[in-house]
Design a protein around this motif. Structure first.
Motif, PDB file in Angstrom:
ATOM      1  N   GLU A  64       0.871  -1.468  -0.202  1.00 42.41           N
ATOM      2  CA  GLU A  64       0.261  -0.167  -0.043  1.00 42.41           C
ATOM      3  C   GLU A  64       0.143   0.865  -0.064  1.00 42.41           C
ATOM      4  OE1 GLU A  64      -3.617   0.812   0.015  1.00 42.41           O
ATOM      5  OE2 GLU A  64      -3.602  -1.325   0.004  1.00 42.41           O
ATOM      6  N   ARG A  65       0.692   2.447  -0.892  1.00 44.66           N
ATOM      7  CA  ARG A  65       1.260   3.401  -1.198  1.00 44.66           C
ATOM      8  C   ARG A  65       0.409   4.582  -0.148  1.00 44.66           C
ATOM      9  NH1 ARG A  65       3.556   6.181  -6.213  1.00 44.66           N
ATOM     10  NH2 ARG A  65       5.100   8.163  -5.760  1.00 44.66           N
ATOM     11  N   LEU A  66       0.934   5.625   0.363  1.00 42.40           N
ATOM     12  CA  LEU A  66      -0.020   6.710   0.873  1.00 42.40           C
ATOM     13  C   LEU A  66       0.769   7.824  -0.360  1.00 42.40           C
ATOM     14  CD1 LEU A  66      -1.198   8.032   3.278  1.00 42.40           C
ATOM     15  CD2 LEU A  66       0.951   9.182   3.978  1.00 42.40           C
ATOM     16  N   SER A  70       6.371   9.253  -0.400  1.00 48.39           N
ATOM     17  CA  SER A  70       7.324   7.521  -0.164  1.00 48.39           C
ATOM     18  C   SER A  70       6.833   6.533   0.337  1.00 48.39           C
ATOM     19  CB  SER A  70       9.068   8.353  -0.596  1.00 48.39           C
ATOM     20  OG  SER A  70       9.185   9.307  -1.576  1.00 48.39           O
ATOM     21  N   LEU A  71       6.145   7.334   1.211  1.00 48.09           N
ATOM     22  CA  LEU A  71       5.742   6.141   2.419  1.00 48.09           C
ATOM     23  C   LEU A  71       4.865   5.040   1.455  1.00 48.09           C
ATOM     24  CD1 LEU A  71       5.355   6.626   5.713  1.00 48.09           C
ATOM     25  CD2 LEU A  71       3.605   4.899   4.111  1.00 48.09           C
ATOM     26  N   VAL A  72       5.631   4.285   1.812  1.00 48.81           N
ATOM     27  CA  VAL A  72       5.036   2.110   1.492  1.00 48.81           C
ATOM     28  C   VAL A  72       4.702   1.528   2.191  1.00 48.81           C
ATOM     29  CG1 VAL A  72       7.311   2.023   0.521  1.00 48.81           C
ATOM     30  CG2 VAL A  72       4.487   0.684  -0.104  1.00 48.81           C
ATOM     31  N   ASN A  84       6.014  -3.721   7.163  1.00 46.23           N
ATOM     32  CA  ASN A  84       7.114  -3.004   7.764  1.00 46.23           C
ATOM     33  C   ASN A  84       6.974  -1.541   6.599  1.00 46.23           C
ATOM     34  OD1 ASN A  84       9.171  -5.143   7.689  1.00 46.23           O
ATOM     35  ND2 ASN A  84       7.940  -6.248   6.877  1.00 46.23           N
ATOM     36  N   VAL A  85       7.037  -0.457   7.365  1.00 47.71           N
ATOM     37  CA  VAL A  85       7.222   0.989   6.495  1.00 47.71           C
ATOM     38  C   VAL A  85       7.589   0.944   5.593  1.00 47.71           C
ATOM     39  CG1 VAL A  85       5.807   2.684   6.701  1.00 47.71           C
ATOM     40  CG2 VAL A  85       4.827   0.797   8.043  1.00 47.71           C
ATOM     41  N   TYR A  86       7.958   1.744   4.342  1.00 47.70           N
ATOM     42  CA  TYR A  86       9.095   2.012   4.012  1.00 47.70           C
ATOM     43  C   TYR A  86       9.062   2.890   3.726  1.00 47.70           C
ATOM     44  CZ  TYR A  86      10.472  -3.189   4.777  1.00 47.70           C
ATOM     45  OH  TYR A  86      10.926  -4.248   4.221  1.00 47.70           O
ATOM     46  N   HIS A  87      10.224   4.384   3.693  1.00 47.01           N
ATOM     47  CA  HIS A  87      10.750   5.195   2.646  1.00 47.01           C
ATOM     48  C   HIS A  87      11.479   5.198   1.139  1.00 47.01           C
ATOM     49  CE1 HIS A  87      11.476   9.831   1.642  1.00 47.01           C
ATOM     50  NE2 HIS A  87      10.873   9.994   2.184  1.00 47.01           N
ATOM     51  N   PHE A  88      11.257   4.609   0.587  1.00 49.30           N
ATOM     52  CA  PHE A  88      11.695   4.839  -0.907  1.00 49.30           C
ATOM     53  C   PHE A  88      12.157   4.947  -1.324  1.00 49.30           C
ATOM     54  CE2 PHE A  88       7.561   5.077  -2.688  1.00 49.30           C
ATOM     55  CZ  PHE A  88       8.040   6.354  -4.286  1.00 49.30           C
ATOM     56  N   LYS A  89      12.458   6.281  -1.093  1.00 51.51           N
ATOM     57  CA  LYS A  89      13.051   6.863  -1.712  1.00 51.51           C
ATOM     58  C   LYS A  89      14.427   7.788  -1.417  1.00 51.51           C
ATOM     59  CE  LYS A  89      10.026   9.964  -4.159  1.00 51.51           C
ATOM     60  NZ  LYS A  89       9.518  11.520  -4.971  1.00 51.51           N
ATOM     61  N   ILE A  94      11.255   3.075   8.068  1.00 53.93           N
ATOM     62  CA  ILE A  94      10.992   3.635   9.444  1.00 53.93           C
ATOM     63  C   ILE A  94      10.644   2.915  10.131  1.00 53.93           C
ATOM     64  CG2 ILE A  94       8.904   4.851   9.288  1.00 53.93           C
ATOM     65  CD1 ILE A  94       8.600   5.704   6.427  1.00 53.93           C
ATOM     66  N   CYS A  95       9.803   1.786   9.815  1.00 53.30           N
ATOM     67  CA  CYS A  95       9.364   1.118  11.233  1.00 53.30           C
ATOM     68  C   CYS A  95       8.774  -0.361  11.142  1.00 53.30           C
ATOM     69  CB  CYS A  95       8.450   1.687  12.204  1.00 53.30           C
ATOM     70  SG  CYS A  95       6.981   1.803  11.250  1.00 53.30           S
ATOM     71  N   SER A  96       8.975  -1.808  12.089  1.00 53.08           N
ATOM     72  CA  SER A  96       8.371  -2.834  11.621  1.00 53.08           C
ATOM     73  C   SER A  96       7.856  -3.386  12.563  1.00 53.08           C
ATOM     74  CB  SER A  96       9.376  -3.771  10.816  1.00 53.08           C
ATOM     75  OG  SER A  96       9.474  -5.223  11.277  1.00 53.08           O
TER      76      SER A  96
END
Length: 480
Positions: A64-66, A70-72, A84-89, A94-96
Motif C-alpha cells: 500500500e502506498r500513501l 514515498s511511504l509504502v 514493514n513501513v518504508y521510505h522508498f526514495k 521507517i518501522c516494523s
C-alpha cells in the motif's frame, strides 16, 4: 481498493500478481509478486510510468502506498505477521511491527494506519507510528474486510459487525469510539468502501446482487442499486469517483458495473402535471401495498455504464479516475494487466477499452502490437465519443467515393476522412437488400463492388488497389 492474498486464487486460475492496489486518490498502482513489489504512476493513458520497484522482500502479499508520497507499507508471505513501513526514495525502513496473527489487510490516510487481523484491528498514528487503539473481539473476519476514509479530518473506519449478516460497524478513527451500527444486508458482507470525503459508505453482500450506499455518520440508506438478478457473484471491489457522482463495482464476472449517484428522490423538482407523470406517481404509490421485496426491487436503479472484460474468474479491482482531463475506468487484474476504458459521464453506456498495459513488463509481441495499433488518444471528450468504436472511416480506403450505379436507386456506404461511415437508401416500398461499395482506381473507370447479405450489418470490403482487405471490426458489448 486492494486485492490481496486473503482473497486467494479463483477457480484454480494461474495468477501473475499476488496483490495489487490503487492508492487513495487513484494516481498510483502498486503490485506485489513473488519477487518483490512495483509502483506505477497513472498520469498517462498511453504510458505506464514505473516509479519504484524492490526485490528486497520476496513473496509480497500486501503493498500500500500513501497517496503519491514515498511511504509504502509491505507485508510478505514469508513473515505474514509482520508489517514493514518504508521510505522508498531514501531507501530506509521507517518501522516494523509484529502482530499475534497474520496481517490480512492494511489501510492508511494522512492521519491513521489501520492493520486488520482476523479477530482484531490495530489503529496507528501515522506521524510517529504509535499504536493508538486495538479493537478486540470483532466477529471472525477471515478476508480482512475493512475500509478507512481517506479524509484524515474524520478517519472513519468500517468493518463487519457479524460473520453471518451484513452488519457494518462504523468507528471514528479520530475520536477512537464507535459511531453506529448499520444493518446493510441480510447476507454476509463482501465489500465496503468510503467516498473521498468520508460522507458516504457503499456496501455489497456475498450474493452480489444489490449494492447500497449509506450516509456517514448517521448510517441512513441513500441509494440502492441492482447489479444483477440471474446469478450470484462475488463483488471484489467497490470504488467511488473522486467527486462522489459515480460508483463502480467489479466482480468475478466479465462485467464491471458503474452506477450514477443522482439527487435523492425527495429532492427532485416537481414534475409538470401530465398524464405520464400522473401514471408514474400512481404506480409508485401502488408499491406501498406490495410485499417489501417486490417494492424494493422496483425502486432499485440499474447500471449507468458498464465495462466489458475479456475474461472472468481472475481477481480484479476497479476504480474511477480522471487521466489527461477525461474520465476513465481502470481495472487491474491478477493476470498482470491494467485495462483503461473511456467513460461517458453524460450518457453512460458501454465503456470503450482504449489501452491494455502489462504490469510485469513481459507482454507478448502480439499484445504489444495490438496496443500500438490502437487509435491515438483523443484530445477532447467529443473526439472520444466520436471514436468510441473502430469506425469505418478508418478502414475504408480514401479513394472510395459515394457512387450510384446507373439506373438504380441503391444504398451506398458513405465515407470520408472527416465523417464516419453511414448508410442511407431510398427505395419506396422495398427493403434494403445490401450495401454496395464502389472504388475508383486511379481514374481507370473500373469498379470493384461487394454487397453484404440481406439483413447483415457487416459489409464485405472490396479488395483492390488501396482497398482494405479486412472486414470492419465489430464492437461487442454484453451486460451480465
Amino acid at each position: 481498493m486492494e486485492a490481496g492474498a486473503a482473497d486467494g486464487p479463483s477457480g484454480g486460475v494461474e495468477e501473475a500478481l499476488s496483490c495489487f492496489s490503487f492508492n487513495q486518490d487513484c494516481t498510483s498502482l502498486a503490485i506485489g509478486t513473488k519477487s518483490g513489489y512495483k509502483l506505477f504512476s497513472l498520469s498517462s493513458v498511453e504510458q505506464l510510468d514505473h516509479v519504484h520497484g524492490s526485490n528486497d522482500i520476496p513473496d509480497v502479499c500486501i503493498v500500500e502506498r500513501l497517496f503519491s508520497s514515498s511511504l509504502v507499507v509491505v507485508v510478505s508471505r514469508t513473515k505474514p505477521r509482520q508489517m514493514n513501513v518504508y521510505h522508498f526514495k531514501k531507501g530506509t525502513e521507517i518501522c516494523s511491527y509484529g502482530y499475534s496473527s497474520n496481517v490480512l489487510s492494511v489501510r492508511l490516510n494522512r492521519q491513521r494506519l489501520l492493520v486488520c487481523l482476523e479477530e482484531s484491528i490495530y489503529i496507528h498514528n501515522i506521524k510517529d507510528m504509535k499504536l493508538l487503539k486495538t479493537i478486540l473481539d470483532i466477529p471472525p473476519n477471515p478476508t480482512g474486510l475493512c475500509a478507512l476514509s481517506i479524509n484524515h479530518s474524520n478517519s472513519y473506519v468500517a468493518y463487519p459487525g457479524s460473520r453471518t449478516t451484513g452488519e457494518i460497524v462504523l468507528y471514528d478513527g479520530h475520536a477512537l469510539k464507535t459511531v453506529c451500527t448499520i444493518a446493510a444486508h441480510e447476507g454476509a458482507l463482501a465489500a465496503i468502501a468510503f467516498n473521498a470525503s468520508g460522507s458516504r459508505l457503499a456496501s455489497a453482500s456475498e450474493k452480489g446482487t444489490v449494492i447500497r450506499v449509506f450516509s456517514v455518520p448517521d448510517g441512513q440508506k441513500l441509494y440502492e442499486f441492482r447489479r444483477g438478478m440471474k446469478r450470484y457473484v462475488t463483488i471484489s471491489s467497490l470504488a467511488f469517483s473522486m467527486d462522489s457522482q459515480l460508483l463502480c463495482a467489479s466482480s468475478n464476472t466479465e462485467t464491471v458495473h458503474i452506477f450514477k449517484l443522482e439527487h435523492l428522490a425527495n429532492s427532485q423538482p416537481e414534475e409538470p402535471s401530465t398524464w405520464t407523470s400522473y401514471v408514474g406517481k400512481m404506480f409508485m404509490a401502488a408499491t406501498n401495498y406490495l410485499p417489501t421485496q417486490v417494492s424494493d426491487m422496483m425502486n432499485q436503479d440499474r447500471a449507468f455504464a458498464t465495462g466489458r472484460l475479456g475474461f472472468s474468474g481472475h481477481r480484479n479491482i476497479c476504480t474511477l479516475s480522471t487521466i489527461q482531463k477525461l474520465p476513465r475506468l481502470l481495472v487491474a487484474s491478477s493476470s498482470g494487466h491494467l485495462y483503461i476504458y473511456n467513460l461517458d459521464p453524460q450518457d453512460g453506456g458501454d465503456c470503450v477499452l482504449i489501452k491494455t498495459h502489462s504490469l510485469l513488463g513481459s507482454g507478448t509481441a502480439d499484445e504489444n502490437k495490438e496496443n500500438d495499433l490502437r487509435p491515438s488518444l483523443p484530445q477532447s471528450y467529443a473526439a472520444t465519443v466520436a471514436r468510441s468504436s473502430p469506425s469505418a472511416a478508418s478502414t475504408v480506403p480514401d479513394n472510395l467515393v459515394p457512387r450510384r450505379s446507373e439506373g438504380q436507386n441503391e444504398a451506398v456506404l458513405m465515407s470520408s476522412k472527416t465523417a464516419p461511415a453511414r448508410r442511407f437508401w431510398r427505395r419506396p416500398g422495398r427493403r434494403m437488400q445490401g450495401v454496395r461499395l464502389c472504388e475508383q482506381n486511379g481514374g481507370s473507370g473500373t469498379r470493384d463492388a461487394a454487397c453484404c447479405p440481406a439483413g447483415s450489418s457487416q459489409p464485405r470490403w472490396p479488395v483492390g488497389a488501396g482497398a482494405a482487405a479486412n472486414p470492419r471490426p465489430a464492437v461487442v458489448a454484453s451486460v451480465s
